[in-house]
Design a protein around this motif. Structure first.
Motif, PDB file in Angstrom:
ATOM      1  N   GLN A  20      38.553  46.172  51.779  1.00 30.53           N
ATOM      2  CA  GLN A  20      37.996  45.349  52.842  1.00 30.53           C
ATOM      3  C   GLN A  20      38.319  43.877  52.591  1.00 30.53           C
ATOM      4  O   GLN A  20      38.464  43.438  51.447  1.00 30.53           O
ATOM      5  N   LYS A  21      38.468  43.137  53.692  1.00 32.48           N
ATOM      6  CA  LYS A  21      38.629  41.691  53.609  1.00 32.48           C
ATOM      7  C   LYS A  21      37.259  41.065  53.351  1.00 32.48           C
ATOM      8  O   LYS A  21      36.266  41.454  53.981  1.00 32.48           O
ATOM      9  N   VAL A  22      37.216  40.096  52.453  1.00 31.12           N
ATOM     10  CA  VAL A  22      35.970  39.397  52.152  1.00 31.12           C
ATOM     11  C   VAL A  22      36.253  37.903  52.071  1.00 31.12           C
ATOM     12  O   VAL A  22      37.406  37.478  51.939  1.00 31.12           O
ATOM     13  N   THR A  23      35.203  37.108  52.137  1.00 32.17           N
ATOM     14  CA  THR A  23      35.310  35.664  51.922  1.00 32.17           C
ATOM     15  C   THR A  23      34.186  35.216  50.997  1.00 32.17           C
ATOM     16  O   THR A  23      33.115  35.839  50.934  1.00 32.17           O
ATOM     17  N   ILE A  30      35.094  25.204  49.531  1.00 32.07           N
ATOM     18  CA  ILE A  30      36.254  25.797  50.198  1.00 32.07           C
ATOM     19  C   ILE A  30      36.056  27.300  50.299  1.00 32.07           C
ATOM     20  O   ILE A  30      35.710  27.957  49.305  1.00 32.07           O
ATOM     21  N   THR A  31      36.266  27.853  51.472  1.00 31.99           N
ATOM     22  CA  THR A  31      36.118  29.291  51.666  1.00 31.99           C
ATOM     23  C   THR A  31      37.417  30.000  51.299  1.00 31.99           C
ATOM     24  O   THR A  31      38.477  29.691  51.841  1.00 31.99           O
ATOM     25  N   LEU A  32      37.313  30.929  50.381  1.00 32.80           N
ATOM     26  CA  LEU A  32      38.470  31.714  49.945  1.00 32.80           C
ATOM     27  C   LEU A  32      38.472  33.062  50.654  1.00 32.80           C
ATOM     28  O   LEU A  32      37.422  33.691  50.832  1.00 32.80           O
ATOM     29  N   ALA A  33      39.655  33.514  51.030  1.00 31.79           N
ATOM     30  CA  ALA A  33      39.844  34.837  51.617  1.00 31.79           C
ATOM     31  C   ALA A  33      40.402  35.768  50.537  1.00 31.79           C
ATOM     32  O   ALA A  33      41.243  35.363  49.734  1.00 31.79           O
ATOM     33  N   ALA A  34      39.932  36.998  50.544  1.00 24.16           N
ATOM     34  CA  ALA A  34      40.313  37.918  49.480  1.00 24.16           C
ATOM     35  C   ALA A  34      40.322  39.350  49.982  1.00 24.16           C
ATOM     36  O   ALA A  34      39.742  39.674  51.022  1.00 24.16           O
ATOM     37  N   ASP A  35      40.982  40.209  49.234  1.00 27.21           N
ATOM     38  CA  ASP A  35      40.940  41.649  49.439  1.00 27.21           C
ATOM     39  C   ASP A  35      40.131  42.264  48.314  1.00 27.21           C
ATOM     40  O   ASP A  35      40.419  42.027  47.122  1.00 27.21           O
ATOM     41  N   TYR A  36      39.138  43.058  48.685  1.00 22.55           N
ATOM     42  CA  TYR A  36      38.224  43.682  47.732  1.00 22.55           C
ATOM     43  C   TYR A  36      38.516  45.171  47.709  1.00 22.55           C
ATOM     44  O   TYR A  36      38.442  45.851  48.741  1.00 22.55           O
ATOM     45  N   TYR A  37      38.897  45.673  46.540  1.00 18.34           N
ATOM     46  CA  TYR A  37      39.275  47.070  46.381  1.00 18.34           C
ATOM     47  C   TYR A  37      38.261  47.795  45.494  1.00 18.34           C
ATOM     48  O   TYR A  37      37.860  47.271  44.439  1.00 18.34           O
ATOM     49  N   LEU A  38      37.896  48.992  45.917  1.00 27.54           N
ATOM     50  CA  LEU A  38      36.984  49.825  45.127  1.00 27.54           C
ATOM     51  C   LEU A  38      37.549  51.234  45.006  1.00 27.54           C
ATOM     52  O   LEU A  38      38.126  51.760  45.969  1.00 27.54           O
ATOM     53  N   PRO A  39      37.383  51.854  43.839  1.00 22.79           N
ATOM     54  CA  PRO A  39      37.786  53.261  43.736  1.00 22.79           C
ATOM     55  C   PRO A  39      36.909  54.119  44.632  1.00 22.79           C
ATOM     56  O   PRO A  39      35.701  53.876  44.755  1.00 22.79           O
ATOM     57  N   LYS A  40      37.504  55.096  45.290  1.00 23.69           N
ATOM     58  CA  LYS A  40      36.715  55.987  46.129  1.00 23.69           C
ATOM     59  C   LYS A  40      35.756  56.808  45.267  1.00 23.69           C
ATOM     60  O   LYS A  40      35.992  57.050  44.088  1.00 23.69           O
ATOM     61  N   ALA A 108      35.036  31.201  41.158  1.00 25.10           N
ATOM     62  CA  ALA A 108      34.424  31.589  42.430  1.00 25.10           C
ATOM     63  C   ALA A 108      34.570  33.089  42.672  1.00 25.10           C
ATOM     64  O   ALA A 108      33.656  33.738  43.208  1.00 25.10           O
ATOM     65  N   ALA A 109      35.718  33.652  42.285  1.00 23.14           N
ATOM     66  CA  ALA A 109      35.907  35.097  42.410  1.00 23.14           C
ATOM     67  C   ALA A 109      34.946  35.850  41.492  1.00 23.14           C
ATOM     68  O   ALA A 109      34.432  36.917  41.856  1.00 23.14           O
ATOM     69  N   VAL A 110      34.696  35.296  40.312  1.00 24.64           N
ATOM     70  CA  VAL A 110      33.705  35.899  39.411  1.00 24.64           C
ATOM     71  C   VAL A 110      32.317  35.830  40.042  1.00 24.64           C
ATOM     72  O   VAL A 110      31.540  36.790  39.966  1.00 24.64           O
ATOM     73  N   ASP A 111      31.984  34.684  40.670  1.00 22.13           N
ATOM     74  CA  ASP A 111      30.713  34.582  41.396  1.00 22.13           C
ATOM     75  C   ASP A 111      30.586  35.734  42.386  1.00 22.13           C
ATOM     76  O   ASP A 111      29.548  36.413  42.445  1.00 22.13           O
TER      77      ASP A 111
END
Length: 321
Positions: A20-23, A30-40, A108-111
């Motif tokens: 999913q896309k996350v911010t 500053i708002t960062l855009a990211a892709d969040y991946y999880l194992p099914k 910020a990604a760690v946050d």
């Protein structure tokens, strides 16, 4: 923010993970855009997590996303983010980089990861590719929440900007470069916006380029790795981008990552190998170095048969527990 929702990565989507896309915001707002991946089938489990970015001038749809998806297939929660001022992330002006702000982007990604209910805050690592290898080492030195660090084809961007490739820049050349950028600021101030530098890669190869430029071209300028939002594929940095890097060495406190472990990975044919070798010397134990025979710098961007994911997986498994 209007984020693309269709799959526009340079790699195929895996059916073993959810995406999913996350911010999220860094501490500069500053708002960062990211892709969040999880194992099914990971519902109810507390997962180890990894923040990932790089290469320098790339976007999350390229190498960092490939690493994130592949490590999610192996059981980690991963987030691949666009650095501030680039890709789908916020920040004005565009196409700017900063040793401080891009280091902060990792924190910020760690946050973000630590706020997720399914993440164990004591099991968060980070991985940086190319120029974001230097950024992630800098981030880990200060941010003690990062429990283990991996770099791939690491660049120290502050060193290469301040001293040139292979430290070949003379003091006169350094002064001239800083003088030019200082004067450029007058022009930018008059215009009210930054001037863009020439594009770093040629539009086509002539055969006279160095091997590493040809390798970059083969990734960023061909269907192999081209992405329209990537600065290296389709854009230009601001003309004064190097100014702050030239005066702010990223790896000054690399020894303070200890006692948290570092794994530095590079190819023995990579033009950038000396950054990894010198970072390894400067780092304190525990540290590991993996030099892969026959590989050039960009092989570790996208070559699934060459990137040592088994070793990366075992390193994080051993140290995020």
């Amino acid at each position: 923010m209007q984020l693309t929702q269709e799959w526009d990565k340079i790699f195929p989507q895996s059916d073993k993970v959810t995406h999913q896309k996350v911010t999220f915001k860094n501490r500069y707002g500053i708002t960062l855009a990211a892709d969040y991946y999880l194992p099914k089938n990971s519902d109810g489990k507390k997962l180890a997590a990894i923040a990932i970015s790089g290469p320098y001038g790339a976007v999350k749809e390229q190498a960092s996303g490939l690493y994130a998806q592949t490590l999610a297939e192996r059981g980690y929660a991963t987030v691949a983010f666009d650095p501030s001022y680039t890709g789908e992330s916020g920040g004005e002006p565009r196409n700017l980089s900063s040793p401080e702000i891009n280091t902060e982007d990792f924190s910020a990604a760690v946050d973000f990861l630590g706020l997720q209910d399914n993440i164990d805050r004591e099991k968060i690592g980070a991985l940086g590719i190319c120029g974001f290898g230097g950024m992630v080492l800098n981030a880990a030195a200060a941010d003690k929440r990062i429990k283990a660090v991996v770099t791939a084809s690491m660049y120290d961007m502050s060193r290469v900007m301040a001293k040139g490739y292979f430290d070949s820049m003379t003091s006169e050349e350094r002064t001239a470069a800083l003088t030019q950028m200082s004067e450029q600021r007058w022009e930018d101030a008059v215009n009210g916006e930054p001037t863009l530098a020439p594009q770093g890669l040629p539009s086509e190869l002539t055969g006279e380029e160095s091997d590493f430029v040809a390798n970059y071209f083969d990734f960023y300028k061909t269907p192999r790795g081209f992405h329209p939002r990537s600065i290296n594929s389709n854009g230009q940095w601001t003309a004064t981008t190097a100014m702050s890097f030239m005066n702010m060495p990223l790896l000054t406190y690399i020894d303070e990552i200890a006692p948290r472990p570092i794994l530095l990975i590079a190819g023995d044919k990579a033009h950038s190998l000396y950054f990894t070798e010198d970072a390894f010397k400067a780092a304190a134990e525990p540290k590991e170095k993996l030099i892969l025979e026959g590989l050039v710098h960009v092989d570790l961007y996208d070559q699934l048969d060459k990137i040592p994911f088994d070793r990366i997986d075992s390193f994080f498994a051993d140290n995020l527990k």
